[in-house]
Write a protein that holds these residues in place. Structure first.
Motif, mmCIF file in Angstrom:
data_model
loop_
_atom_site.group_PDB
_atom_site.id
_atom_site.type_symbol
_atom_site.label_atom_id
_atom_site.label_comp_id
_atom_site.label_asym_id
_atom_site.label_seq_id
_atom_site.Cartn_x
_atom_site.Cartn_y
_atom_site.Cartn_z
ATOM 1 N N SER A 6 22.142 -21.860 53.199
ATOM 2 C CA SER A 6 22.678 -20.860 54.125
ATOM 3 C C SER A 6 23.461 -21.511 55.262
ATOM 4 O O SER A 6 24.474 -20.977 55.700
ATOM 5 N N LEU A 7 23.042 -22.672 55.755
ATOM 6 C CA LEU A 7 23.783 -23.357 56.814
ATOM 7 C C LEU A 7 25.118 -23.870 56.275
ATOM 8 O O LEU A 7 26.140 -23.803 56.955
ATOM 9 N N GLU A 8 25.101 -24.370 55.043
ATOM 10 C CA GLU A 8 26.335 -24.820 54.412
ATOM 11 C C GLU A 8 27.294 -23.637 54.250
ATOM 12 O O GLU A 8 28.489 -23.730 54.544
ATOM 13 N N ASP A 9 26.774 -22.516 53.808
ATOM 14 C CA ASP A 9 27.591 -21.315 53.634
ATOM 15 C C ASP A 9 28.144 -20.833 54.968
ATOM 16 O O ASP A 9 29.276 -20.361 55.047
ATOM 17 N N ARG A 10 27.366 -20.934 56.025
ATOM 18 C CA ARG A 10 27.828 -20.522 57.352
ATOM 19 C C ARG A 10 29.001 -21.385 57.791
ATOM 20 O O ARG A 10 29.983 -20.899 58.354
ATOM 21 N N TYR A 11 28.906 -22.670 57.546
ATOM 22 C CA TYR A 11 29.999 -23.563 57.914
ATOM 23 C C TYR A 11 31.262 -23.237 57.114
ATOM 24 O O TYR A 11 32.362 -23.186 57.676
ATOM 25 N N ILE A 12 31.106 -23.006 55.833
ATOM 26 C CA ILE A 12 32.257 -22.654 54.992
ATOM 27 C C ILE A 12 32.895 -21.363 55.503
ATOM 28 O O ILE A 12 34.118 -21.252 55.593
ATOM 29 N N GLY A 13 32.073 -20.379 55.859
ATOM 30 C CA GLY A 13 32.588 -19.134 56.413
ATOM 31 C C GLY A 13 33.329 -19.347 57.719
ATOM 32 O O GLY A 13 34.385 -18.746 57.966
ATOM 33 N N TYR A 14 32.790 -20.218 58.559
ATOM 34 C CA TYR A 14 33.445 -20.562 59.827
ATOM 35 C C TYR A 14 34.826 -21.159 59.555
ATOM 36 O O TYR A 14 35.823 -20.749 60.165
ATOM 37 N N GLU A 15 34.881 -22.122 58.626
ATOM 38 C CA GLU A 15 36.162 -22.751 58.301
ATOM 39 C C GLU A 15 37.178 -21.723 57.808
ATOM 40 O O GLU A 15 38.328 -21.717 58.236
ATOM 41 N N LYS A 16 36.748 -20.860 56.901
ATOM 42 C CA LYS A 16 37.652 -19.842 56.364
ATOM 43 C C LYS A 16 38.165 -18.915 57.463
ATOM 44 O O LYS A 16 39.346 -18.580 57.505
ATOM 45 N N ALA A 17 37.280 -18.497 58.365
ATOM 46 C CA ALA A 17 37.689 -17.614 59.460
ATOM 47 C C ALA A 17 38.677 -18.312 60.387
ATOM 48 O O ALA A 17 39.648 -17.692 60.848
ATOM 49 N N MET A 18 38.459 -19.582 60.669
ATOM 50 C CA MET A 18 39.379 -20.327 61.526
ATOM 51 C C MET A 18 40.752 -20.418 60.874
ATOM 52 O O MET A 18 41.770 -20.178 61.525
ATOM 53 N N PHE A 19 40.787 -20.745 59.579
ATOM 54 C CA PHE A 19 42.069 -20.842 58.877
ATOM 55 C C PHE A 19 42.789 -19.500 58.854
ATOM 56 O O PHE A 19 43.993 -19.422 59.079
ATOM 57 N N ARG A 20 42.046 -18.412 58.599
ATOM 58 C CA ARG A 20 42.662 -17.075 58.582
ATOM 59 C C ARG A 20 43.246 -16.714 59.947
ATOM 60 O O ARG A 20 44.219 -15.981 60.030
ATOM 61 N N ALA A 21 42.628 -17.211 61.005
ATOM 62 C CA ALA A 21 43.113 -16.928 62.359
ATOM 63 C C ALA A 21 44.230 -17.887 62.774
ATOM 64 O O ALA A 21 44.714 -17.823 63.899
#
Length: 158
Positions: A6-21
């Motif tokens: 879940s922590l790994e998934d949270r980081y991946i989600g963070y990265e994706k959100a940053m790139f989308r922004a």
């Protein structure tokens, strides 16, 4: 020690959100050794103090940081203590967001956070355990459970 999926998934989600922004998630936006905060509440007073000193030094070395996104509540708590020790105000000087939160008697909370559906998480875990006990082959599965962004005083600038 390997971090929980879940922590790994949270980081991946963070990265994706940053790139989308249109932003680039790069150090020092990610605090190194972040896993050291994973059991903050269970640590001794000396260990907690060491974590606060570590985070304060990290903030001192990275004065351009104006927001912290913690993968769990303990990180947000440490970030607030470190910021206060440097005279930084939350949210004016440092915005803080995390997953989960500690709720007060009246439902109040200190940090903007992602509120997870803990009952749905527990039910899913029980389903997996029941299937395992029944002898079913349970390979890694992905289960999506809804969450809610709860805006709080740690990110709202007045």
């Amino acid at each position: 020690m390997k971090e929980a999926v879940s922590l790994e998934d949270r980081y991946i989600g963070y990265e994706k959100a940053m790139f989308r922004a249109g932003l680039e998630p790069r150090p020092p936006a990610i605090v190194p050794k972040i896993s050291r905060f994973s059991s903050y509440a269970q640590n001794s007073a000396e260990e907690r103090r060491g974590e606060e000193v570590f985070f304060r030094r990290w903030l001192e070395e990275n004065p351009q940081v104006d927001a912290v996104i913690g993968s769990e509540y303990g990180i947000a708590h440490v970030a607030r203590l470190a910021a206060a020790s440097l005279g930084k105000r939350v949210p004016q000087d440092l915005a803080i967001c995390c997953f989960d939160a500690k709720y007060g008697y009246l439902g109040e909370y200190e940090f903007t956070h992602i509120k997870q559906d803990e009952a749905a998480i527990a039910a899913g875990a029980l389903d997996v355990l029941t299937d395992m006990l029944a002898g079913k082959n349970m390979r890694r599965q992905t289960r999506l459970i809804s969450a809610q962004l709860m805006t709080g005083p740690s990110t709202v600038r007045g």
